[in-house]
Scaffold this motif. Sequence first.
Motif: not given
Length: 168
Positions: A125-129, A71-78, A158-162
């Motif tokens: 995990l956080t994975i970039p677009p 995708s074009v958004q960062y994603k969180a994976y659990y 979301s973009l506001s996520t740190n």
Amino acid sequence: LGFQRPEYVSGNFLRGSMPGCHVAHGDESGESWVIGMEKFDREEFGLSASCEIPDLSIDPEDGVLTAINSSVQYKAYYITIEGGDDRKDKEHSKPMAFDRLGRRLEPGIHRDKNGNRIWCVTLILTIPPMYAMDICQVQLTEKGPQGVRLASDISELSLSTNLDGGGG
């Protein structure tokens, strides 16, 4: 005076606070346990333009677990990989997941709906677009990837996520 500073992972995760949890932020610094990460290329992954892109994949030959953010958004994976009931066979019930150097990822325990203690490894995990992360290698049985007991929850950030894990 005997005090040893706790070992932190990127951001504010304290390893000792969550046995069996392994965190990777998907940034340039990388985590020492993750196999690798690279830009996602549909063709290199062997997918035609008409193929649906999976969120997770386990290679049937070597057991490498890969998370794909197409995708074009960062994603969180659990992602949780389950072993078995720890009362039956403490060692062989542990899920077999290995880091980039072939070291076993330390498991933890969760309880199922009946209160049984189940061994597990949880990957956060956080994975970039448009990136794919080769996370770890899982031990395959005669059932291949279908024999891996795996549960996941994947969401867009979301973009506001740190992403540094700090407050704010």
